[in-house]
Structure formats: structure tokens, C-alpha cells
Design a protein around this motif. Structure first.
Motif, short mmCIF file in Angstrom:
data_model
loop_
_atom_site.label_atom_id
_atom_site.label_comp_id
_atom_site.label_asym_id
_atom_site.label_seq_id
_atom_site.Cartn_x
_atom_site.Cartn_y
_atom_site.Cartn_z
N GLY A 1 0.81 -1.21 0.00
CA GLY A 1 0.00 0.00 0.00
C GLY A 1 0.85 1.26 0.00
O GLY A 1 0.56 2.23 -0.71
N ARG A 2 1.92 1.25 0.80
CA ARG A 2 2.82 2.41 0.83
C ARG A 2 3.42 2.66 -0.56
O ARG A 2 3.46 3.79 -1.04
CB ARG A 2 3.95 2.18 1.83
N GLY B 1 -5.74 -4.22 13.08
CA GLY B 1 -5.24 -4.33 11.72
C GLY B 1 -5.62 -3.13 10.88
O GLY B 1 -4.80 -2.59 10.13
N ALA B 2 -6.86 -2.69 11.01
CA ALA B 2 -7.30 -1.50 10.28
C ALA B 2 -6.53 -0.27 10.74
O ALA B 2 -6.17 0.59 9.93
CB ALA B 2 -8.80 -1.30 10.47
N ALA B 3 -6.26 -0.19 12.05
CA ALA B 3 -5.50 0.96 12.56
C ALA B 3 -4.08 0.98 12.00
O ALA B 3 -3.54 2.05 11.69
CB ALA B 3 -5.46 0.91 14.09
N ALA B 4 -3.47 -0.20 11.83
CA ALA B 4 -2.12 -0.26 11.27
C ALA B 4 -2.10 0.24 9.83
O ALA B 4 -1.15 0.90 9.39
CB ALA B 4 -1.59 -1.70 11.35
N ILE B 5 -3.16 -0.06 9.08
CA ILE B 5 -3.26 0.42 7.70
C ILE B 5 -3.38 1.94 7.68
O ILE B 5 -2.70 2.63 6.91
CB ILE B 5 -4.47 -0.23 7.00
N GLU B 6 -4.24 2.46 8.54
CA GLU B 6 -4.41 3.92 8.60
C GLU B 6 -3.12 4.61 9.03
O GLU B 6 -2.76 5.67 8.51
CB GLU B 6 -5.55 4.26 9.56
N ASP B 7 -2.39 3.98 9.96
CA ASP B 7 -1.11 4.55 10.38
C ASP B 7 -0.12 4.61 9.23
O ASP B 7 0.77 5.47 9.21
CB ASP B 7 -0.52 3.72 11.53
N ALA C 1 -8.44 2.26 5.09
CA ALA C 1 -8.65 0.94 5.67
C ALA C 1 -10.14 0.61 5.69
O ALA C 1 -10.98 1.47 5.92
CB ALA C 1 -8.10 0.89 7.09
N VAL C 2 -10.44 -0.68 5.44
CA VAL C 2 -11.80 -1.19 5.55
C VAL C 2 -11.75 -2.43 6.44
O VAL C 2 -10.95 -3.34 6.20
CB VAL C 2 -12.38 -1.57 4.17
N ARG C 3 -12.61 -2.46 7.46
CA ARG C 3 -12.69 -3.65 8.30
C ARG C 3 -13.65 -4.64 7.67
O ARG C 3 -14.84 -4.37 7.50
CB ARG C 3 -13.16 -3.29 9.71
N VAL D 1 -6.45 0.46 -0.99
CA VAL D 1 -7.45 0.27 0.06
C VAL D 1 -7.08 -1.02 0.78
O VAL D 1 -7.11 -2.11 0.19
CB VAL D 1 -8.87 0.16 -0.50
N GLY D 2 -6.69 -0.91 2.05
CA GLY D 2 -6.31 -2.09 2.81
C GLY D 2 -7.49 -2.69 3.54
O GLY D 2 -8.30 -1.96 4.12
#
Length: 296
Positions: free
Chosen positions: A16-17, A35-41, A46-48, A27-28
Motif C-alpha cells: 500500500g505504501r 489491523g485496520a488501525a495499522a493500515i491507517e497509520d 482501511a476497511v474492516r 485500500v487495505g
């Protein structure tokens, strides 16, 4: 290009990066809140959702391409089948049946599908000879990825990863202590695993790519190089036969010891992919530097 990364974890977040930096829109997709928070970070959407649940996947927006990089969450063949065959089929159908289906569907597989070749070279044209129930599942999953995607008019693609390593997965202690068993390792740094998938999405239409670095290396050579680079004594080396004579090996460990091959990246190189870490020497440089700093 908008790309959904299903099972956006160790490799997926780096993918993604890289996609974002190249001007694409990743879109992760992860099931857990963490897991979603790690994508946003990592700086992208992020989509759960459970990537094996068709209803959950309706939360994912329409995309141009899908990457299925989910983990089975277990080591046995039954767990692998639930994700890599049944879940993969569900995901392909969920996206393929949309009014605006993706053009590509990429499944990340493993070099385990080749089985044992007695140390000989393998590439994308080599026949697949899985030796375990789990690798048989992976072979079936590759077939699902290519054939079922085609039913929906999507290009089904496969990227076969060699053994992954990188940040948080260098496992230096494994090579710097204890004993090392002879045999080949086929390796791929996390950043190049993501890089090859990005390359597959944007630079080539090859249906299958073998993702491995330039130099299959013996465990002994790797351990000795790492020990020298870290300034410690090289670990003891034992032969495969000596290790197989031990009575503390699981069946899975025995199969790993009796499976040997060297994976070629000739096709990938010929297509123009440039490795960030072409061998273990470049790939372990940061880990070695950190180790030496910690020992001061």
C-alpha cells in the motif's frame, strides 16, 4: 489505479505504501480493529472486513485490481483450504459479480508449490509437485485464482513468494546461536515482495511470477556471513542426514529438510524489475547494524 489489498498485513501494508507513493489509490482490508488501525497509520484507506465473507466484502469500494494476500491463520491444510481455496473463491466471486468488476485479481502464493527438486533450479515453467497437504492446497488455490477470475472476465494472476524476511522478521538469533542445518534457502525481502506485486499490477501481464532474490544461499553460508558481519563466532553446522537422525523433529520439519530447490528470478529480471535488496547481504544490513549497535 485503485487497488484493494485483502489481508493487508506484513507485505500488504508495504504494498500500500509503495502504491500510494507511485500515485495509486490503495485500500487495505483487515478483519481486526488493530489491523485496520495499522493500515491507517501507514497512510492509506482501511476497511474492516473478513476477506472470506462475501457480505463483508460489500464494504470494500469498487476497484481496478484486487490483491489477495490473506493468511490462513493456521498451519494445517484445513485452515489453508478455508482461506486459500474457499475464501479465495468467495472473494473472486464477490468482486467479479459487481457491476464494475476489477480488471485484475492477484493471488500471492508460495514457492512451496514446487516440492522437492534435489537442489536443481526451478522457474515459472517448472511442473508443480507439492509434497504436503498444505502445498497441495496452494496449488489448487493458484488454479482457482487464474481460472475462476477468468470466468468473471478478470485477469487472474499469481505471484509466488520465496521465504520472506525483513523488519521484525530477521530472526538473527536463529542463525547466530544453536546449530545450522545444511541446505538451500530461497529468500525475498518484504519490500521486494511488495515491489514484485506492485510491478505485476502496473508493469507486466505475465500470469505467473516467481518472486525471489538473485541468490539462493545455503543456510551455512548465510549463518557464517551473518556471524562474521555481527562479529560473533560462527554457529555449528550439521549435515541434513545428522539432523534427520534426531528424534525431536516434527513431520513438517522433516519435510522441510528433505525438500531442496533453487528458485530463479530470470523472468522477473528480464521484465525489468529492480530489486531493492538483490541478495541477503543488502537485505540484512540494517539488522546487522542494529545488532552491532546493541552489543556496544
Amino acid at each position: 489505479m485503485r487497488v484493494a489489498i485483502l489481508g493487508c498485513g506484513y507485505v500488504g501494508i508495504e504494498l500500500g505504501r509503495q502504491l500510494r507513493e507511485a500515485g495509486h489509490d490503495p485500500v487495505g482490508v483487515r478483519r481486526s480493529e488493530s489491523g485496520a488501525a495499522a493500515i491507517e497509520d501507514a497512510g492509506f484507506e482501511a476497511v474492516r472486513a473478513d476477506v472470506t465473507d462475501a457480505d463483508d466484502l460489500t464494504r470494500v469500494p469498487d476497484v481496478d485490481a484486487v490483491v489477495f494476500a490473506a493468511s490462513s491463520g493456521g498451519r494445517d491444510a484445513a485452515a489453508a483450504r478455508r482461506v486459500y481455496v474457499e475464501g479465495l473463491r468467495t472473494a473472486i466471486d464477490a468482486f467479479g459479480e459487481r457491476d464494475s468488476p476489477p480488471e485484475q485479481f492477484v493471488y500471492t502464493s508460495s514457492t512451496g508449490v514446487y516440492g522437492d527438486h534435489g537442489g536443481d533450479w526451478v522457474d515459472e515453467e517448472t511442473d508443480l509437485e507439492p509434497t504436503t497437504a498444505k502445498t497441495e492446497v496452494l496449488v489448487e488455490a493458484e488454479r482457482v485464482a487464474r481460472e475462476r477470475a477468468a470466468v468473471h472476465g478478470m485477469a487472474g494472476r499469481v505471484v509466488r513468494f520465496a521465504g520472506l524476511y525483513g523488519p521484525d522478521r530477521y530472526r538473527l538469533e536463529r542463525y547466530l546461536s544453536g546449530t545450522v542445518v545444511e541446505g538451500y534457502l530461497n529468500m525475498l525481502h518484504r519490500d521486494d515482495a511488495a515491489g514484485v506485486v506492485r510491478f505485476a499490477l502496473t508493469e507486466t501481464d505475465e500470469p505467473v511470477l516467481l518472486a525471489v532474490d538473485d541468490e539462493p544461499v545455503s543456510r551455512t553460508t548465510l549463518a557464517e556471513w551473518l556471524a562474521d558481519a555481527c562479529g560473533v563466532e560462527a554457529p555449528e553446522t550439521v549435515t541434513r542426514a545428522e539432523r534427520l537422525d534426531a528424534d525431536d523433529l516434527s513431520e513438517a520439519a522433516r519435510r522441510r529438510l528433505t525438500t531442496s530447490k533453487r528458485c530463479s528470478n530470470r523472468l522477473l529480471r528480464s521484465l525489468g524489475y529492480e530489486f531493492a535488496y538483490p541478495t541477503f547481504r543488502e537485505g540484512y544490513a540494517d539488522a546487522v547494524a542494529a545488532y552491532r549497535e546493541s552489543e556496544r
